[in-house]
Motif scaffolding. Structure first.
Motif, PDB file in Angstrom:
ATOM      1  N   LEU A 140       0.840  -1.206   0.000  1.00 37.78           N
ATOM      2  CA  LEU A 140       0.000   0.000   0.000  1.00 37.78           C
ATOM      3  C   LEU A 140       0.875   1.256   0.000  1.00 37.78           C
ATOM      4  O   LEU A 140       0.591   2.224  -0.703  1.00 37.78           O
ATOM      5  CB  LEU A 140      -0.931   0.002   1.213  1.00 37.78           C
ATOM      6  CG  LEU A 140      -2.021  -1.074   1.215  1.00 37.78           C
ATOM      7  CD1 LEU A 140      -2.669  -1.164   2.592  1.00 37.78           C
ATOM      8  CD2 LEU A 140      -3.061  -0.809   0.142  1.00 37.78           C
ATOM      9  N   ALA A 141       1.938   1.229   0.792  1.00 36.64           N
ATOM     10  CA  ALA A 141       2.838   2.381   0.887  1.00 36.64           C
ATOM     11  C   ALA A 141       3.560   2.616  -0.439  1.00 36.64           C
ATOM     12  O   ALA A 141       3.676   3.757  -0.895  1.00 36.64           O
ATOM     13  CB  ALA A 141       3.847   2.162   2.016  1.00 36.64           C
ATOM     14  N   CYS A 142       4.028   1.545  -1.067  1.00 34.68           N
ATOM     15  CA  CYS A 142       4.704   1.673  -2.372  1.00 34.68           C
ATOM     16  C   CYS A 142       3.766   2.297  -3.399  1.00 34.68           C
ATOM     17  O   CYS A 142       4.198   3.091  -4.235  1.00 34.68           O
ATOM     18  CB  CYS A 142       5.176   0.307  -2.869  1.00 34.68           C
ATOM     19  SG  CYS A 142       6.666  -0.258  -2.045  1.00 34.68           S
ATOM     20  N   GLY A 143       2.499   1.948  -3.341  1.00 30.73           N
ATOM     21  CA  GLY A 143       1.524   2.463  -4.294  1.00 30.73           C
ATOM     22  C   GLY A 143       1.344   3.974  -4.240  1.00 30.73           C
ATOM     23  O   GLY A 143       0.892   4.579  -5.208  1.00 30.73           O
ATOM     24  N   SER A 182       6.848   5.692   2.844  1.00 30.81           N
ATOM     25  CA  SER A 182       7.405   4.570   3.601  1.00 30.81           C
ATOM     26  C   SER A 182       6.252   3.908   4.358  1.00 30.81           C
ATOM     27  O   SER A 182       5.226   4.549   4.637  1.00 30.81           O
ATOM     28  CB  SER A 182       8.462   5.062   4.599  1.00 30.81           C
ATOM     29  OG  SER A 182       7.846   5.756   5.668  1.00 30.81           O
ATOM     30  N   ALA A 183       6.422   2.639   4.675  1.00 27.93           N
ATOM     31  CA  ALA A 183       5.377   1.911   5.398  1.00 27.93           C
ATOM     32  C   ALA A 183       5.105   2.553   6.760  1.00 27.93           C
ATOM     33  O   ALA A 183       3.958   2.679   7.177  1.00 27.93           O
ATOM     34  CB  ALA A 183       5.775   0.443   5.563  1.00 27.93           C
ATOM     35  N   GLY A 184       6.154   2.987   7.432  1.00 29.34           N
ATOM     36  CA  GLY A 184       5.990   3.614   8.747  1.00 29.34           C
ATOM     37  C   GLY A 184       5.219   4.917   8.661  1.00 29.34           C
ATOM     38  O   GLY A 184       4.322   5.179   9.470  1.00 29.34           O
ATOM     39  N   HIS A 185       5.559   5.749   7.685  1.00 26.84           N
ATOM     40  CA  HIS A 185       4.868   7.033   7.512  1.00 26.84           C
ATOM     41  C   HIS A 185       3.402   6.787   7.169  1.00 26.84           C
ATOM     42  O   HIS A 185       2.510   7.437   7.739  1.00 26.84           O
ATOM     43  CB  HIS A 185       5.556   7.860   6.422  1.00 26.84           C
ATOM     44  CG  HIS A 185       4.970   9.215   6.235  1.00 26.84           C
ATOM     45  ND1 HIS A 185       5.083  10.209   7.179  1.00 26.84           N
ATOM     46  CD2 HIS A 185       4.254   9.752   5.208  1.00 26.84           C
ATOM     47  CE1 HIS A 185       4.464  11.303   6.746  1.00 26.84           C
ATOM     48  NE2 HIS A 185       3.946  11.042   5.550  1.00 26.84           N
ATOM     49  N   LEU A 186       3.148   5.848   6.254  1.00 29.06           N
ATOM     50  CA  LEU A 186       1.762   5.537   5.898  1.00 29.06           C
ATOM     51  C   LEU A 186       0.984   5.086   7.130  1.00 29.06           C
ATOM     52  O   LEU A 186      -0.122   5.568   7.385  1.00 29.06           O
ATOM     53  CB  LEU A 186       1.696   4.453   4.816  1.00 29.06           C
ATOM     54  CG  LEU A 186       0.285   3.924   4.526  1.00 29.06           C
ATOM     55  CD1 LEU A 186      -0.623   5.023   3.983  1.00 29.06           C
ATOM     56  CD2 LEU A 186       0.334   2.756   3.562  1.00 29.06           C
ATOM     57  N   PHE A 201      -2.076   7.302   8.405  1.00 27.96           N
ATOM     58  CA  PHE A 201      -3.381   6.669   8.216  1.00 27.96           C
ATOM     59  C   PHE A 201      -4.108   6.588   9.553  1.00 27.96           C
ATOM     60  O   PHE A 201      -5.284   6.925   9.662  1.00 27.96           O
ATOM     61  CB  PHE A 201      -3.203   5.269   7.609  1.00 27.96           C
ATOM     62  CG  PHE A 201      -4.470   4.659   7.066  1.00 27.96           C
ATOM     63  CD1 PHE A 201      -4.760   4.741   5.711  1.00 27.96           C
ATOM     64  CD2 PHE A 201      -5.358   3.982   7.891  1.00 27.96           C
ATOM     65  CE1 PHE A 201      -5.919   4.174   5.192  1.00 27.96           C
ATOM     66  CE2 PHE A 201      -6.515   3.424   7.391  1.00 27.96           C
ATOM     67  CZ  PHE A 201      -6.803   3.520   6.031  1.00 27.96           C
ATOM     68  N   LYS A 202      -3.381   6.172  10.589  1.00 24.11           N
ATOM     69  CA  LYS A 202      -3.999   6.061  11.913  1.00 24.11           C
ATOM     70  C   LYS A 202      -4.413   7.438  12.435  1.00 24.11           C
ATOM     71  O   LYS A 202      -5.477   7.591  13.026  1.00 24.11           O
ATOM     72  CB  LYS A 202      -3.057   5.380  12.894  1.00 24.11           C
ATOM     73  CG  LYS A 202      -3.711   5.133  14.239  1.00 24.11           C
ATOM     74  CD  LYS A 202      -2.981   4.120  15.058  1.00 24.11           C
ATOM     75  CE  LYS A 202      -3.801   3.843  16.297  1.00 24.11           C
ATOM     76  NZ  LYS A 202      -3.556   2.566  16.866  1.00 24.11           N
TER      77      LYS A 202
END
Length: 153
Positions: free
Chosen positions: A43-46, A50-54, A58-59
């Motif tokens: 999802l983050a790559c899309g 970065s996964a952490g930032h997403l 998102f939260k």
């Protein structure tokens, strides 16, 4: 004595507005592709985050993690499939994109308040003859942030 809580929120900078637009794209993708093998990294790559930032953003925006939101979508769809009564719990688990029956059952029980097999039995009887749109409203899962705290005695 009353204290004012200072609400910390980010100013509406162009970057924050771009992030919010990207977060909506992620949420929309989860809504559309919940049955696909999605993970936070994909999802983050899309959206080139970065996964952490997403996960953090998102939260902050939606009150739950991307994974939590994905599982809620999957459980909501599973509830509809289970109400039909023509698929086994295992078939429903895989149809909504879960690869682990144990994880699916645990999350289903957390959100719905009973295991999927019990839900299937109850829902088939409880919603018999009810239009699908009404059955969906009546049997909608409660997300953690919507649940009322239990009364303490």
């Amino acid at each position: 004595m009353w204290h004012h809580r200072h609400v910390t929120s980010k100013p509406a900078t162009p970057q924050n507005l771009r992030d919010l637009a990207l977060l909506r794209r992620v949420r929309d993708r989860i809504d559309r592709e919940y049955a696909q093998p999605l993970d936070v990294q994909a999802l983050a790559c899309g959206v080139h985050m970065s996964a952490g930032h997403l996960s953090r953003e998102f939260k902050r925006a939606y009150g739950e993690s991307p994974y939590g939101y994905l599982m809620t979508r999957r459980i909501e769809r599973a509830m509809a499939l289970l109400r039909r009564g023509d698929m086994s719990v295992t078939e429903v688990c895989f149809a909504v994109g879960c690869s682990s029956l144990g994880t699916f059952s645990t999350r289903f029980t957390e959100l719905v308040g009973m295991p999927p097999s019990c839900y299937r039995e109850q829902a088939v009887h409880a919603t018999a003859g009810m239009p699908p749109c009404d059955a969906k409203k009546v049997t909608r899962p409660i997300r953690n942030r919507e649940a009322r705290p239990s009364a303490r005695t």
